[in-house]
Write a protein that holds these residues in place. Structure first.
Motif, mmCIF file in Angstrom:
data_model
loop_
_atom_site.group_PDB
_atom_site.id
_atom_site.type_symbol
_atom_site.label_atom_id
_atom_site.label_comp_id
_atom_site.label_asym_id
_atom_site.label_seq_id
_atom_site.Cartn_x
_atom_site.Cartn_y
_atom_site.Cartn_z
ATOM 1 N N ASP A 62 38.604 -1.097 10.460
ATOM 2 C CA ASP A 62 39.622 -0.686 9.500
ATOM 3 C C ASP A 62 40.410 0.528 9.981
ATOM 4 N N SER A 63 40.925 1.304 9.038
ATOM 5 C CA SER A 63 41.829 2.410 9.355
ATOM 6 C C SER A 63 41.190 3.491 10.217
ATOM 7 N N CYS A 71 47.261 11.677 13.263
ATOM 8 C CA CYS A 71 48.391 12.284 13.977
ATOM 9 C C CYS A 71 49.561 12.594 13.056
ATOM 10 N N THR A 72 49.930 11.645 12.201
ATOM 11 C CA THR A 72 51.009 11.843 11.239
ATOM 12 C C THR A 72 50.614 11.204 9.917
ATOM 13 N N VAL A 73 51.256 11.609 8.849
ATOM 14 C CA VAL A 73 50.860 11.178 7.519
ATOM 15 C C VAL A 73 51.095 9.679 7.319
ATOM 16 N N LEU A 74 50.082 9.037 6.750
ATOM 17 C CA LEU A 74 50.123 7.626 6.375
ATOM 18 C C LEU A 74 50.552 6.710 7.520
ATOM 19 N N SER A 75 50.082 7.014 8.730
ATOM 20 C CA SER A 75 50.423 6.210 9.907
ATOM 21 C C SER A 75 49.201 6.029 10.798
ATOM 22 N N ASP A 76 49.161 4.873 11.469
ATOM 23 C CA ASP A 76 48.120 4.649 12.474
ATOM 24 C C ASP A 76 48.403 5.485 13.712
ATOM 25 N N CYS A 77 47.336 5.831 14.420
ATOM 26 C CA CYS A 77 47.468 6.559 15.681
ATOM 27 C C CYS A 77 46.367 6.062 16.618
ATOM 28 N N ALA A 111 41.360 -3.659 15.119
ATOM 29 C CA ALA A 111 41.153 -3.134 13.766
ATOM 30 C C ALA A 111 42.490 -3.106 13.023
ATOM 31 N N VAL A 112 42.414 -3.171 11.706
ATOM 32 C CA VAL A 112 43.616 -3.173 10.862
ATOM 33 C C VAL A 112 43.393 -2.228 9.691
ATOM 34 N N THR A 113 44.319 -1.329 9.483
ATOM 35 C CA THR A 113 44.227 -0.408 8.352
ATOM 36 C C THR A 113 44.181 -1.195 7.046
ATOM 37 N N GLY A 114 43.234 -0.864 6.208
ATOM 38 C CA GLY A 114 43.075 -1.556 4.933
ATOM 39 C C GLY A 114 42.122 -2.731 4.986
ATOM 40 N N ALA A 115 41.612 -3.070 6.168
ATOM 41 C CA ALA A 115 40.745 -4.237 6.308
ATOM 42 C C ALA A 115 39.423 -4.045 5.573
ATOM 43 N N ARG A 116 38.903 -5.158 5.069
ATOM 44 C CA ARG A 116 37.583 -5.190 4.450
ATOM 45 C C ARG A 116 36.689 -6.156 5.226
ATOM 46 N N TRP A 272 42.845 14.670 4.152
ATOM 47 C CA TRP A 272 41.529 15.259 3.923
ATOM 48 C C TRP A 272 40.495 14.200 3.518
ATOM 49 N N PHE A 273 40.591 13.054 4.186
ATOM 50 C CA PHE A 273 39.655 11.968 3.916
ATOM 51 C C PHE A 273 39.327 11.193 5.191
ATOM 52 N N HIS A 274 40.366 10.759 5.913
ATOM 53 C CA HIS A 274 40.152 10.079 7.191
ATOM 54 C C HIS A 274 39.788 11.097 8.281
ATOM 55 N N PRO A 275 39.150 10.644 9.351
ATOM 56 C CA PRO A 275 38.808 11.577 10.435
ATOM 57 C C PRO A 275 40.058 12.137 11.121
#
Length: 296
Positions: A62-63, A71-77, A111-116, A272-275
């Motif tokens: 996942d994310s 790296c930046t807000v609400l974006s994959d890096c 991996a995909v952000t939001g994946a379950r 303040w939640f994701h690594p």
């Protein structure tokens, strides 16, 4: 003494052949006879079940594995992904195992952000096309991070989807190794992040509402809600452990990611939640120790 009958001689011959056959199988496998004399000393030892230095890595999840909000807000890096990233600040698992040049050619991130967990079989199907020697799995946080506790993935469905994903992998790649990371301690992440006003504003955009919603509420209902989410995470981790234990080429991290105490330096300063990048580096360290351990 009476001479053995024809039937007795036949039985003895069959028994002798069976014993010799078993000895040959133990030495070299299959139905071949075993080496004799000096050849016996030259026989190659059997390869270990777990290779601590695989030559290719594919990541699913996942994310977190996409480096979201690092790296930046609400974006994959993905370049800072703990599993396959190229960043020297992270020193990803793939780089540690393969070296930077080889990792660029021999590691892949599906991996995909939001994946379950329900998405894992599809991701594994993509990864199979690369025939990786090691597959990393980190998924489950989004199964608990739902709009409400009632919307969380059931433990039974979580187990069924994980079993399906591993079964599909084994059909295609019976020797590929699997590293499974535990689901992080979401309640601890809430406890750390709730001290930051900006982080709480980002949480309102919909990040893990089952745990992070009404972040400052400490009443009985809010506490019960968070405890319910936390219990589900613990149940997911038990599923990961149990299912992985049935596969001799699967290693669970033993709860190392769950137990890791992410501090503010290890959390994204966007949500303040994701690594953060630092947090991704810590995840890479945990994974590398598990993958290269001689025994688990």
């Amino acid at each position: 003494m009476r001479k053995p009958s024809h039937r007795s001689r036949a039985v003895l011959a069959v028994a002798t052949a069976a014993v010799l056959g078993v000895a040959g199988c133990d030495a070299v496998g299959g139905n071949s006879s075993g080496p004799t004399g000096t050849q016996a000393h030259r026989a190659k030892p059997m390869a270990p079940v777990w290779d601590t230095s695989p030559s290719s890595v594919a990541a699913v999840g996942d994310s977190i594995t996409r480096g979201f909000d690092a790296c930046t807000v609400l974006s994959d890096c993905p370049e800072v992904s703990w599993a396959t990233g190229s960043s020297t600040e992270v020193d990803s698992l793939a780089v540690r195992l393969l070296g930077k040049a080889e990792a660029a050619e021999r590691s892949w991130n599906y991996a995909v952000t939001g994946a379950r967990m329900a998405d894992l079989p599809g991701q594994v199907a993509q990864a199979v096309s690369r025939r990786p020697q090691l597959l990393t799995v980190m998924v489950g946080a989004n199964d608990a991070c739902r709009a409400s506790t009632s919307a969380m993935t059931s433990v039974a469905d979580f187990r069924a989807d994980f079993e399906d994903a591993l079964a599909n992998l084994r059909k295609a790649l019976p020797r590929t190794q699997v590293y499974v990371a535990s689901v992080p301690n979401l309640k601890r992440l809430w406890s750390q992040g709730r001290t930051n006003p900006m982080g709480k504003q980002v949480w309102k955009l919909g990040i893990c509402p089952s745990m992070l919603g009404d972040a400052d509420a400490l009443d009985a209902a809010a506490t019960a809600r968070r405890d319910t989410v936390q219990k589900r995470v613990e149940d997911y981790n038990e599923v990961l452990r149990e299912v992985c234990a049935k596969d001799k080429r699967c290693r669970f991290d033993g709860g190392a990611v769950y137990d890791y105490r992410f501090g503010t330096d290890q959390l994204s300063h966007w949500d303040w939640f994701h690594p953060s990048v630092n947090g991704q580096a810590r995840l890479a360290e945990i994974a590398y120790r598990a993958v290269t351990a001689k025994k688990t």
